[in-house]
Design a protein around this motif. Structure first.
Motif, PDB file in Angstrom:
ATOM      1  N   MET A  86       0.854  -1.183   0.000  1.00 32.89           N
ATOM      2  CA  MET A  86       0.000   0.000   0.000  1.00 32.89           C
ATOM      3  C   MET A  86       0.892   1.236   0.000  1.00 32.89           C
ATOM      4  SD  MET A  86      -2.961  -1.278   0.102  1.00 32.89           S
ATOM      5  CE  MET A  86      -3.885  -2.716   0.534  1.00 32.89           C
ATOM      6  N   GLU A  87       0.737   2.065  -1.007  1.00 35.20           N
ATOM      7  CA  GLU A  87       1.538   3.283  -1.064  1.00 35.20           C
ATOM      8  C   GLU A  87       1.157   4.193   0.087  1.00 35.20           C
ATOM      9  OE1 GLU A  87       1.666   5.323  -4.766  1.00 35.20           O
ATOM     10  OE2 GLU A  87       1.853   3.469  -5.914  1.00 35.20           O
ATOM     11  N   GLY A  88       2.161   4.619   0.821  1.00 36.82           N
ATOM     12  CA  GLY A  88       1.913   5.480   1.963  1.00 36.82           C
ATOM     13  C   GLY A  88       1.191   6.759   1.616  1.00 36.82           C
ATOM     14  N   GLY A 103      -8.478   5.319   2.237  1.00 37.26           N
ATOM     15  CA  GLY A 103      -7.482   4.305   2.572  1.00 37.26           C
ATOM     16  C   GLY A 103      -8.035   3.260   3.524  1.00 37.26           C
ATOM     17  N   ARG A 104      -8.799   3.699   4.514  1.00 38.74           N
ATOM     18  CA  ARG A 104      -9.422   2.771   5.464  1.00 38.74           C
ATOM     19  C   ARG A 104     -10.372   1.820   4.738  1.00 38.74           C
ATOM     20  NH1 ARG A 104      -9.925   2.217  10.686  1.00 38.74           N
ATOM     21  NH2 ARG A 104      -8.833   4.132  11.143  1.00 38.74           N
ATOM     22  N   GLN A 109     -11.598  -3.625   2.791  1.00 38.65           N
ATOM     23  CA  GLN A 109     -11.973  -4.512   1.696  1.00 38.65           C
ATOM     24  C   GLN A 109     -10.884  -5.561   1.467  1.00 38.65           C
ATOM     25  OE1 GLN A 109     -12.572  -2.534  -2.045  1.00 38.65           O
ATOM     26  NE2 GLN A 109     -13.269  -4.381  -3.080  1.00 38.65           N
ATOM     27  N   PHE A 110      -9.630  -5.135   1.468  1.00 38.84           N
ATOM     28  CA  PHE A 110      -8.519  -6.068   1.264  1.00 38.84           C
ATOM     29  C   PHE A 110      -8.526  -7.155   2.337  1.00 38.84           C
ATOM     30  CE2 PHE A 110      -4.302  -7.389   2.610  1.00 38.84           C
ATOM     31  CZ  PHE A 110      -3.852  -8.026   1.454  1.00 38.84           C
ATOM     32  N   PHE A 111      -8.603  -6.762   3.603  1.00 42.95           N
ATOM     33  CA  PHE A 111      -8.528  -7.752   4.688  1.00 42.95           C
ATOM     34  C   PHE A 111      -9.748  -8.674   4.710  1.00 42.95           C
ATOM     35  CE2 PHE A 111      -5.396  -4.714   6.547  1.00 42.95           C
ATOM     36  CZ  PHE A 111      -4.332  -5.605   6.598  1.00 42.95           C
ATOM     37  N   ALA A 149      -6.956  -3.840  10.235  1.00 44.82           N
ATOM     38  CA  ALA A 149      -7.074  -5.287  10.019  1.00 44.82           C
ATOM     39  C   ALA A 149      -7.828  -5.945  11.171  1.00 44.82           C
ATOM     40  CB  ALA A 149      -5.691  -5.907   9.864  1.00 44.82           C
ATOM     41  N   ARG A 150      -7.437  -5.619  12.371  1.00 46.19           N
ATOM     42  CA  ARG A 150      -8.092  -6.210  13.554  1.00 46.19           C
ATOM     43  C   ARG A 150      -9.558  -5.802  13.644  1.00 46.19           C
ATOM     44  NH1 ARG A 150      -2.884  -4.571  16.204  1.00 46.19           N
ATOM     45  NH2 ARG A 150      -1.662  -6.484  16.317  1.00 46.19           N
TER      46      ARG A 150
END
Length: 189
Positions: A86-88, A103-104, A109-111, A149-150
Motif C-alpha cells: 500500500m503506497e503510503g 485508505g481505510r 476490503q482487502f482484509f 485489520a483487527r
C-alpha cells in the motif's frame, strides 16, 4: 573443589568432606530453586517476513516455534508472501499516521477478501527525516494498518517497522522516495 582438597590435606575425614560437599550442593540447589512468588513470564510470538514463527520470553530467552530444522540447524518455516504493498501517500497525509477514509475503506476490503492464516504488517518511510524519526513514523503507520485489520477480524501476527532502512528504490529522486513510503502486508499461509 579447592575447599574440598584443602580439607583433605588438613586431615579431615572423607565423611566430613562428603558432608561438606553435600552441603555445598544443597546450598547451590536451594539458590537455583529460589523463585519470586507472583512473578510470571509472558511469552510473545511473532512471525518474520520469511514466515518463521519466533517466541521470546520477557527475560530475553528466544527461539523458533518450528520443531523442523534443516541438517545445519536452520528452522524450516512456512514462507509468507508480500500480498499487498500500500503506497503510503494513498493511505496517509504527509508526516501523519492517521489513515484517510478512502485508505481505510480499501484496507477493510482487502482484509475481508484475502484469506490467510495471518498477516504481518511492515511500515517503511523515505529518508527525508532522521532515522529515529522515520522509525517512529513507520511504527505508527504499521500499527494504524494493523488496527484496521483487527477491526474487521483479520489475524495480525506481527507488526514491524523499518523506517528508511529497507528502501525499494533510490531516495535520490521524488519517484524513488514515493516508492519507499509504503506499508507492506505479508500473508502467512
Amino acid at each position: 573443589m579447592r575447599l574440598i582438597s584443602k580439607a583433605l590435606r588438613g586431615g579431615v575425614t572423607a565423611a566430613a568432606v562428603l558432608g561438606l560437599t553435600g552441603a555445598l550442593v544443597a546450598g547451590s540447589a536451594a539458590q537455583a530453586q529460589n523463585t519470586v512468588r507472583g512473578e510470571r513470564y509472558a511469552p510473545t510470538i511473532w512471525v518474520d517476513p520469511d514466515g518463521c514463527e519466533h517466541w521470546v520470553m520477557d527475560d530475553g530467552w528466544e527461539g523458533y516455534m518450528s520443531p523442523h530444522v534443516t541438517r545445519d540447524g536452520r528452522p524450516v518455516c512456512r514462507r509468507g508472501n508480500v500480498c499487498a504493498v500500500m503506497e503510503g501517500d494513498q493511505l496517509f497525509a504527509t508526516d501523519q499516521a492517521t489513515i484517510s477514509a478512502n485508505g481505510r475503506a480499501r484496507l477493510q476490503q482487502f482484509f475481508r477478501q484475502t484469506s490467510a492464516r495471518g498477516f504481518v504488517i511492515s511500515g517503511h518511510t523515505d529518508s527525508r527525516a532522521t532515522d529515529a524519526y522515520n522509525m517512529r513514523l513507520s511504527q505508527r503507520r504499521a500499527n494504524a494498518v494493523a488496527q484496521v485489520a483487527r477491526s474487521v477480524g483479520a489475524p495480525v501476527v506481527g507488526v514491524q517497522y523499518y523506517g528508511e532502512r529497507v528502501p525499494r528504490a533510490s531516495n535520490a529522486t521524488p519517484a524513488g522516495r514515493q516508492q519507499n513510503r509504503r506499508v507492506e502486508i505479508t500473508c502467512v499461509n
